[in-house]
Design a protein around this motif. Structure first.
Motif: not given
Length: 122
Positions: A13-32
């Motif tokens: 999947a990573s080889r057939t699609r373009m990767v981009w990033y969505f930035g947010r201020a703050g520390a990352c948190v998971t769905r949990a």
């Protein structure tokens, strides 16, 4: 599916699609709601913030299990910190960011897969 088959699917999947990033201020948190699973990447005081950030992003770009990264940069002096986040289960995916001074969370996104080829002409 086994970890190796999940890795193979993510790699394809990573080889057939373009990767981009969505930035947010703050520390990352998971769905949990937690900090998730991450690796701290090395950074260098001799590099600029932009160079450390680019190194952190590249380490996520090449890792099929990486779902995002965060960069912490103190306002005055100090070491830039990079964390790359791993997810092997849906609840480990990055869902947002919590307030954290000097930290920005970047969630990895993929472009939609290319459409299938048209059927052959008769």
């Amino acid at each position: 599916p086994s970890a190796s088959s999940r890795f193979a699917a993510a790699w394809r999947a990573s080889r057939t699609r373009m990767v981009w990033y969505f930035g947010r201020a703050g520390a990352c948190v998971t769905r949990a709601g937690g900090p998730g699973k991450y690796d701290s990447a090395s950074t260098s005081n001799s590099l600029s913030y932009a160079e450390n950030h680019a190194t952190c992003r590249r380490s996520c770009d090449v890792d099929a299990f990486c779902v995002g990264y965060s960069v912490y940069a103190p306002l005055v002096g100090g070491q830039v910190e990079c964390k790359t986040y791993k997810a092997q289960a849906p609840e480990d995916a990055i869902a947002g960011a919590t307030p954290s001074s000097g930290t920005t969370c970047y969630a990895k996104k993929y472009s939609p897969p290319p459409p299938p080829p048209p059927p052959p002409l008769p």
